[in-house]
Design an enzyme around this catalytic site. Structure first.
Site, short mmCIF file in Angstrom:
data_model
loop_
_atom_site.label_atom_id
_atom_site.label_comp_id
_atom_site.label_asym_id
_atom_site.label_seq_id
_atom_site.Cartn_x
_atom_site.Cartn_y
_atom_site.Cartn_z
N TYR A 98 153.97 91.07 -33.77
CA TYR A 98 153.42 90.90 -33.08
C TYR A 98 153.50 91.54 -31.11
O TYR A 98 154.82 91.83 -30.94
CB TYR A 98 153.99 89.09 -32.23
N HIS A 150 149.08 86.17 -41.88
CA HIS A 150 148.18 84.80 -41.97
C HIS A 150 147.47 85.51 -39.80
O HIS A 150 148.39 86.47 -39.95
CB HIS A 150 148.81 84.09 -41.24
N HIS A 152 146.92 83.27 -36.91
CA HIS A 152 147.03 81.83 -36.20
C HIS A 152 145.62 81.34 -35.37
O HIS A 152 144.71 82.03 -34.88
CB HIS A 152 148.15 81.88 -35.39
FE LIG Z 1 152.76 84.95 -37.37
#
Ligand SMILES: [Fe+2]
Lengths: 225, 157
Positions: A98, A150, A152
Site C-alpha cells: 500500500y 482484495h 476495499h
Molecule cells: Fe487491504
C-alpha cells in the site's frame, strides 16, 4: 438475527477484534421517518473528477501489473438501482504494497500507482473502475498470515444507515480458507458474495480483463415499495 | 407484492490502510467557522484496555451536512459541525471492527431516547461541555464504560 450476513464483532482469529469488539448487545431505537440516521448523506466538498475512476492514469507513467476493469451495480434490498451514489476504493499495488507509511511489507512501491479512486454510480446504479490487480500481502495476525488479493470498497446509498465499507475478492484465491477476515462472514453463501466474477463481456480485447461485482445495501425502515 | 429482498453485501473491516484514500482536508469541517450554530465536537476512541485507537474513521451526518475524520495517534478526533436539534448520529469504522458501530451524540441528557436506556449507561451518549461551543465525546468500544451502540437494520422479510 439468523439471516444476518455480517461478521460478528468478536472474531478471535482476527486478533485486533479482541479488544475492539463491543461486548454489549446493540440497542435498536425506534426511528421515525425524520430520524437523522435516515438522511441522505451529502458527501464531500470535492466534485468527482472525470479520471478519478481510473487508477492507472493518476501519474506520469502507467503502473506495473495486470490491468483490470472492475464494474458492477449498487442495488437496494429490493434489487433497485441506486444511482448517483459515491463509491470509493483503495487497494495495494501489484506487489501487495500500500502507498501508506505504516505498510512495512518489503515489496516495492510503484511510483505510478497510488491505489485510490472514486466514482458516482450512473442512472442504472453502475460503477466502473480501471485499475491493476492488487497483490496478496502478509500481515502479522498469526504466523505466515497473508491476505488474499482484495479491493476495499466504501459505498454510501440513500440513507446514512446503508453506509457500507467492505472488501471485494478475486475468484479462486487459494488464501480464502486461511483468511480470518473473509472467514469472519459466518455463512459460505455470504462469503461468496464478496468475490467478483470474471466476465468476458467486460474484458476489453488486447487491453484489460474484466470483473463484475454487485453491491447490495441494507434495507432501511421506511423503504418504499 | 413487494419484490423479494436481497441479502446485503457483508461488511468487512476498513483495515489499517485507508488513511491515504478516505480522509480529505475539509472532511472534519461540516460547517464553516463563522456558521452561527457552529460547535466543535471532539474526543477520543478507546479500546477495551483504555488504549487509544489510532486507526479509526468517524463520520457524522446531519441535515445537509456530512463530516469525516480519522483519529490521530492518540485516538483523538475533532469535528466542526452545527449544533443539532436532537442528536448527532456518529458512525465509527476501525481496524479490528469487522462492521462499523453506530452511536448518537446528545449535547444534553434530557432526550426521551436516553430515558429508555439503562441509567448506568445512558451517560455514554451525552457529550460534556469543554469550553465555549465545544463538546467532548469519547467512544469506548469495549469495557465497563462501553458506549451504547445502536442497531438500525429492520428485520428482513
Ligand atoms: Fe487491504
Amino acid at each position: 438475527m439468523t439471516d444476518d450476513p455480517h461478521p460478528h464483532h468478536l472474531t478471535p482469529s482476527y486478533r485486533s477484534t479482541v479488544l475492539r469488539a463491543p461486548a454489549r448487545p446493540p440497542v435498536r431505537p425506534a426511528l421515525d421517518p425524520e430520524a437523522a440516521e435516515l438522511l441522505d448523506p451529502v458527501y464531500g466538498h470535492q466534485p468527482v473528477g472525470p479520471l478519478d475512476h481510473d487508477l492507472t492514469r493518476q501519474h506520469e507513467g502507467e503502473p506495473i501489473g495486470e490491468r483490470i476493469i472492475v464494474t458492477g451495480r449498487v442495488l437496494d434490498s429490493r434489487g433497485r438501482a441506486v444511482p448517483d451514489t459515491l463509491v470509493e476504493i483503495w487497494q495495494a499495488n501489484a506487489t501487495g504494497r500500500y502507498a501508506h507509511p505504516v505498510d512495512r511489507h518489503p515489496a516495492p512501491l510503484d511510483p505510478n500507482f497510488t491505489g485510490s479512486g472514486r466514482c458516482l454510480t450512473d442512472a442504472d446504479g453502475r460503477y466502473r473502475f480501471v485499475t491493476i490487480k492488487p497483490g496478496a500481502y502478509p500481515w502479522r495476525n498469526h504466523p505466515n498470515a497473508w491476505r488474499p488479493a482484495h479491493i476495499h470498497f466504501s459505498v454510501f446509498g440513500t440513507a446514512f444507515t446503508q453506509r457500507l465499507i467492505t472488501q471485494m475478492y478475486f475468484p479462486g484465491d487459494p488464501l480464502f480458507a486461511h483468511d480470518p477476515i473473509l472467514q469472519s462472514v459466518p455463512r459460505p453463501e455470504d462469503r461468496e458474495r464478496l468475490v467478483c466474477a470474471f466476465d468476458l463481456d467486460t474484458t476489453e480485447p488486447e487491453w484489460a480483463l474484466g470483473y463484475q461485482w454487485d453491491v447490495v445495501l441494507g434495507a432501511t425502515p421506511f423503504e418504499e415499495d | 407484492m413487494p419484490a423479494p429482498s436481497l441479502p446485503p453485501t457483508p461488511s468487512q473491516t476498513v483495515g489499517p490502510f485507508f488513511a491515504y484514500a478516505l480522509p480529505y482536508a475539509e472532511g472534519p469541517f461540516a460547517v464553516s467557522e463563522d456558521h452561527p450554530d457552529a460547535i466543535e465536537l471532539h474526543g477520543r476512541v478507546l479500546d477495551g484496555a483504555g488504549e487509544p485507537v489510532p486507526d479509526a474513521l468517524l463520520e457524522i451526518c446531519q441535515p445537509g451536512l456530512f463530516g469525516r475524520c480519522p483519529t490521530e495517534a492518540d485516538g483523538s478526533y475533532r469535528f466542526r459541525t452545527a449544533r443539532p436539534d436532537t442528536y448527532i448520529p456518529l458512525l465509527v469504522f476501525a481496524r479490528g471492527l469487522l462492521k462499523p458501530v453506530w452511536t448518537r451524540v446528545y449535547l444534553t441528557g434530557d432526550a426521551p431516547f436516553l430515558a429508555g436506556l439503562d441509567p448506568v449507561r445512558r451517560g455514554t451518549l451525552v457529550a460534556s461541555p469543554s469550553g465555549e461551543r465545544s463538546y467532548r465525546f469519547d467512544v469506548r468500544l469495549q469495557g465497563d464504560r462501553e458506549t451504547v451502540f445502536l442497531h438500525h437494520v429492520p428485520p428482513r422479510g
